[in-house]
Design an enzyme around this catalytic site. Structure first.
Site, mmCIF file in Angstrom:
data_model
loop_
_atom_site.group_PDB
_atom_site.id
_atom_site.type_symbol
_atom_site.label_atom_id
_atom_site.label_comp_id
_atom_site.label_asym_id
_atom_site.label_seq_id
_atom_site.Cartn_x
_atom_site.Cartn_y
_atom_site.Cartn_z
ATOM 1 N N HIS A 73 0.856 -1.192 0.000
ATOM 2 C CA HIS A 73 0.000 0.000 0.000
ATOM 3 C C HIS A 73 0.886 1.234 0.000
ATOM 4 O O HIS A 73 1.937 1.258 0.646
ATOM 5 C CB HIS A 73 -0.910 0.003 1.231
ATOM 6 C CG HIS A 73 -2.042 0.976 1.144
ATOM 7 N ND1 HIS A 73 -1.894 2.307 1.432
ATOM 8 C CD2 HIS A 73 -3.353 0.812 0.786
ATOM 9 C CE1 HIS A 73 -3.055 2.923 1.268
ATOM 10 N NE2 HIS A 73 -3.953 2.039 0.880
ATOM 11 N N ASP A 118 -7.749 -4.746 -0.242
ATOM 12 C CA ASP A 118 -8.320 -5.044 -1.562
ATOM 13 C C ASP A 118 -8.237 -6.538 -1.881
ATOM 14 O O ASP A 118 -9.142 -7.091 -2.509
ATOM 15 C CB ASP A 118 -7.598 -4.247 -2.643
ATOM 16 C CG ASP A 118 -7.760 -2.744 -2.459
ATOM 17 O OD1 ASP A 118 -8.900 -2.308 -2.297
ATOM 18 O OD2 ASP A 118 -6.749 -2.020 -2.463
#
Length: 436
Positions: free
Chosen positions: A312, A370
């Site tokens: 991320h 995700d």
């Protein structure tokens, strides 16, 4: 916020030194206030992607990427996801405090009263092709709300902004379900006020006129957690888009439509869709038998193969949302008996490698939210093309809260970034006949 500390900026081109105030927040890096820089020096700063720029003051969400910490209004995402439902979190994000029992009942009632959309919006969807991406449909529907609800579009009226906030939170599940049903050629399912917010959404998604949806508490709780984990995330691309759009004074529905459009990008809200598509690609190339070959390609910088759903930009530690989503993922797979499904076995094998292989651990390429939310939604029966629309549904409360915060800030101005111009200098137009 302000402090007595100053930053002294010196120049080598003869420009006099200047002092700029240093602002201190409750947490996070100090901020150098450069608002007077141009006026005093005639110079701008250069920061592509705004990687070192604070664009606003905010009291809504705080992220510490190094610690892997996410707070909504000071509350950890872990506590909120375990102890609250989505509408409690919506109340917190919008109004700054978790609701009392009476406030919760009233907030739930207000949202429930607004879940239906104007009947003519059903006809509006018919202008789209049946195979249109749900995000294309949702972007149009969000913008169209300004044509159907003109009584709550004045950004300068706090009461109208609040009505728009409730309408957007309430109607977004209905619009997402409409986009899904339209793509399938199935009749729209109207909201049912006796159900909770999330159960109502799932019924609108999966019920038909000939067979009602049976509420499964495990699946509803999983979807509710997805909503909570995606409700806000500081000044990301779509949130910044909503703020910039609203700074012109446009109506809330148009600003949220702009946020939906920005979220559609694969580098933002489309990441969970990309992660699941990656799993499909590995499965089509041989599945578990080929996972070692895939990992070797990921490690080869020249292969062009990327590991989607891992790492991320903000979190340099384990994404706190991913930990919660991982638990939910295994609960859902267990409830549905899918642990032996080839695609999900592949996902769990990839997760194990990423958590144990030194290559990924040393680079802190942990599975992110995700990765897990895509697996959960696929298990529940949501098509990949709808993942980003569900993300938009969840993020709507964050967008509208950020918009409201900006409008209420006496220092807010219309957004107007500047540039470093590298084009041609001043030149004269040569008549067409003389251009050789």
């Amino acid at each position: 916020m302000s402090s007595q500390d100053k930053a002294t900026v010196s120049f080598t081109d003869g420009t006099p030194n200047i002092e700029l105030p240093i602002l201190k927040g409750v947490a996070g890096p100090d901020v150098i206030d450069i608002r007077k820089l141009y006026g005093q020096t005639g110079k701008f700063t250069y920061d592509p992607g705004f990687l070192s720029t604070a664009s606003c003051q905010s009291r809504i969400t705080y992220i510490d990427g190094d610690k892997g910490e996410l707070l909504y209004r000071g509350y950890s995402i872990d506590q909120l996801a375990r102890q609250c439902d989505f509408l409690e979190v919506c109340h917190l994000i919008l109004y700054g405090e978790l609701p009392t029992p009476d406030q919760k009942a009233e907030f739930d009632r207000r949202v429930t009263r607004h879940t239906m959309v104007h009947e003519q919006m059903h006809f509006f969807t018919r202008g789209f092709r049946r195979d249109a991406h749900p995000m294309a449909v949702l972007t149009g529907l969000c913008g169209a709300m300004s044509a159907f609800y003109p009584d709550s579009m004045n950004l300068n009226d706090a009461k109208e902004r609040d009505i728009s906030a409730i309408r957007l939170i309430a109607k977004m599940p209905t619009l997402v379900a409409m986009a899904y049903k339209y793509s399938k050629g199935e009749p729209y399912i109207y909201p049912q006020n006796s159900l909770t917010y999330t159960a109502n959404f799932m019924r609108m998604m999966f019920a038909t006129p000939c067979e009602d949806y049976e509420v499964n508490d495990v699946l509803v709780r999983a979807m509710d957690r997805i909503f909570i984990l995606h409700a806000d995330h500081e000044q990301n691309a779509s949130t910044s888009t909503v703020r910039l759009c609203a700074s012109s004074g446009t109506n809330p529905f148009a600003a949220i439509a702009a946020g939906v459009a920005c979220l559609w990008g694969p580098a933002h809200g489309g990441a969970n869709e990309a992660a699941l598509n990656m799993l499909y690609d590995i499965q089509n190339q041989g599945g578990l038998a080929k996972i070692g070959q895939f990992i070797d390609q990921v490690k080869d910088k020249n292969s062009g193969v990327r590991l989607m759903g891992f790492g991320h930009r903000v979190y340099k530690n384990y994404d706190p949302r991913a930990k919660l989503m991982r638990e939910t993922c295994h609960e859902v797979l267990g409830e549905l008996g899918l642990h032996d499904d080839p695609l999900f076995k592949l996902a769990m094998a990839l997760e194990k490698i990423a958590l144990e292989d030194d290559y990924f651990v040393s680079r802190k390429l942990y599975p992110n939210v995700d990765f897990y939310s895509g697996i959960v939604q696929k298990a529940i029966g949501i098509p990949v093309s709808l993942f980003t629309a569900i993300f938009a549904l969840a993020r709507t409360v964050g967008w509208i809260a950020q918009l409201n915060e900006m409008i209420a800030d006496p220092e807010y101005k219309i957004g107007r970034p500047r540039q470093l111009y590298l084009g041609a200098g001043s030149r004269n137009v040569v008549p067409l006949a003389q251009r050789g």
